[in-house]
Scaffold this motif. Structure first.
Motif, PDB file in Angstrom:
ATOM      1  N   VAL A   3       0.840  -1.199   0.000  1.00 28.13           N
ATOM      2  CA  VAL A   3       0.000   0.000   0.000  1.00 28.13           C
ATOM      3  C   VAL A   3       0.874   1.247   0.000  1.00 28.13           C
ATOM      4  N   ARG A   4       1.962   1.214   0.729  1.00 27.76           N
ATOM      5  CA  ARG A   4       2.898   2.342   0.732  1.00 27.76           C
ATOM      6  C   ARG A   4       3.479   2.546  -0.664  1.00 27.76           C
ATOM      7  N   ALA A   5       3.815   1.466  -1.350  1.00 28.88           N
ATOM      8  CA  ALA A   5       4.354   1.574  -2.715  1.00 28.88           C
ATOM      9  C   ALA A   5       3.312   2.171  -3.659  1.00 28.88           C
ATOM     10  N   PHE A   6       2.047   1.741  -3.524  1.00 29.41           N
ATOM     11  CA  PHE A   6       0.980   2.318  -4.342  1.00 29.41           C
ATOM     12  C   PHE A   6       0.823   3.810  -4.055  1.00 29.41           C
ATOM     13  N   ALA A   7       0.848   4.162  -2.777  1.00 31.09           N
ATOM     14  CA  ALA A   7       0.680   5.563  -2.382  1.00 31.09           C
ATOM     15  C   ALA A   7       1.798   6.441  -2.923  1.00 31.09           C
ATOM     16  N   ASN A  10       3.747   3.986  -7.428  1.00 36.62           N
ATOM     17  CA  ASN A  10       4.228   2.834  -8.189  1.00 36.62           C
ATOM     18  C   ASN A  10       3.071   2.135  -8.896  1.00 36.62           C
ATOM     19  N   ALA A  11       3.346   1.599 -10.052  1.00 40.45           N
ATOM     20  CA  ALA A  11       2.356   0.856 -10.824  1.00 40.45           C
ATOM     21  C   ALA A  11       2.106  -0.511 -10.176  1.00 40.45           C
ATOM     22  N   ILE A  12       1.072  -1.175 -10.652  1.00 40.88           N
ATOM     23  CA  ILE A  12       0.718  -2.485 -10.091  1.00 40.88           C
ATOM     24  C   ILE A  12       1.851  -3.489 -10.283  1.00 40.88           C
ATOM     25  N   ARG A  13       2.370  -3.592 -11.488  1.00 39.07           N
ATOM     26  CA  ARG A  13       3.460  -4.560 -11.731  1.00 39.07           C
ATOM     27  C   ARG A  13       4.707  -4.219 -10.926  1.00 39.07           C
ATOM     28  N   ALA A  14       5.031  -2.929 -10.835  1.00 40.43           N
ATOM     29  CA  ALA A  14       6.202  -2.515 -10.062  1.00 40.43           C
ATOM     30  C   ALA A  14       6.013  -2.859  -8.588  1.00 40.43           C
ATOM     31  N   THR A  15       4.826  -2.598  -8.072  1.00 42.21           N
ATOM     32  CA  THR A  15       4.540  -2.920  -6.676  1.00 42.21           C
ATOM     33  C   THR A  15       4.633  -4.424  -6.443  1.00 42.21           C
ATOM     34  N   ALA A  16       4.095  -5.196  -7.364  1.00 38.27           N
ATOM     35  CA  ALA A  16       4.169  -6.657  -7.236  1.00 38.27           C
ATOM     36  C   ALA A  16       5.622  -7.127  -7.194  1.00 38.27           C
ATOM     37  N   ARG A  17       6.475  -6.531  -8.015  1.00 42.99           N
ATOM     38  CA  ARG A  17       7.904  -6.894  -7.994  1.00 42.99           C
ATOM     39  C   ARG A  17       8.550  -6.499  -6.675  1.00 42.99           C
ATOM     40  N   ILE A  18       8.197  -5.312  -6.161  1.00 42.90           N
ATOM     41  CA  ILE A  18       8.790  -4.823  -4.913  1.00 42.90           C
ATOM     42  C   ILE A  18       8.492  -5.765  -3.748  1.00 42.90           C
ATOM     43  N   HIS A  20       7.339  -8.907  -4.058  1.00 47.46           N
ATOM     44  CA  HIS A  20       7.525 -10.305  -4.470  1.00 47.46           C
ATOM     45  C   HIS A  20       6.225 -11.109  -4.454  1.00 47.46           C
ATOM     46  N   VAL A  21       5.191 -10.551  -5.117  1.00 51.29           N
ATOM     47  CA  VAL A  21       3.925 -11.271  -5.261  1.00 51.29           C
ATOM     48  C   VAL A  21       3.467 -11.169  -6.711  1.00 51.29           C
ATOM     49  N   ASP A  22       2.468 -11.956  -7.052  1.00 43.61           N
ATOM     50  CA  ASP A  22       1.856 -11.915  -8.370  1.00 43.61           C
ATOM     51  C   ASP A  22       1.088 -10.602  -8.530  1.00 43.61           C
ATOM     52  N   LYS A  23       1.018 -10.094  -9.769  1.00 45.70           N
ATOM     53  CA  LYS A  23       0.304  -8.820  -9.997  1.00 45.70           C
ATOM     54  C   LYS A  23      -1.171  -8.914  -9.620  1.00 45.70           C
ATOM     55  N   ASP A  24      -1.767 -10.091  -9.750  1.00 41.87           N
ATOM     56  CA  ASP A  24      -3.168 -10.253  -9.353  1.00 41.87           C
ATOM     57  C   ASP A  24      -3.347 -10.081  -7.841  1.00 41.87           C
ATOM     58  N   ALA A  25      -2.379 -10.555  -7.076  1.00 42.30           N
ATOM     59  CA  ALA A  25      -2.423 -10.358  -5.618  1.00 42.30           C
ATOM     60  C   ALA A  25      -2.299  -8.868  -5.303  1.00 42.30           C
TER      61      ALA A  25
END
Length: 68
Positions: A3-7, A10-18, A20-25
């Motif tokens: 949530v901090r990364a989104f705030a 960061n994009a969804i894919r970038a946040t997922a990489r940060i 370490h989860v799937d973009k759907d998660a």
């Protein structure tokens, strides 16, 4: 952390990489956080007595929305 990364914008894919989860998660987490923010905002604004309010940021959002 997600949530901090989104705030921070960061994009969804970038946040997922940060985190370490799937973009759907990450999408699911974003949706849950948005729903929670809405509930909190509505609760805080429900009985708020306001005499005056500066709406510069709100106006920029409303103003750019296209009406059909």
């Amino acid at each position: 952390m997600a949530v901090r990364a989104f705030a921070e914008g960061n994009a969804i894919r970038a946040t997922a990489r940060i985190v370490h989860v799937d973009k759907d998660a990450a999408c699911t987490w974003l949706d849950r956080a948005a729903q929670h923010c809405r509930v909190v905002m509505l609760s805080l604004w429900h009985n708020l007595h306001v005499m005056e309010c500066q709406l510069d940021e709100l106006w920029s959002f409303v103003h750019t929305k296209q009406h059909q």
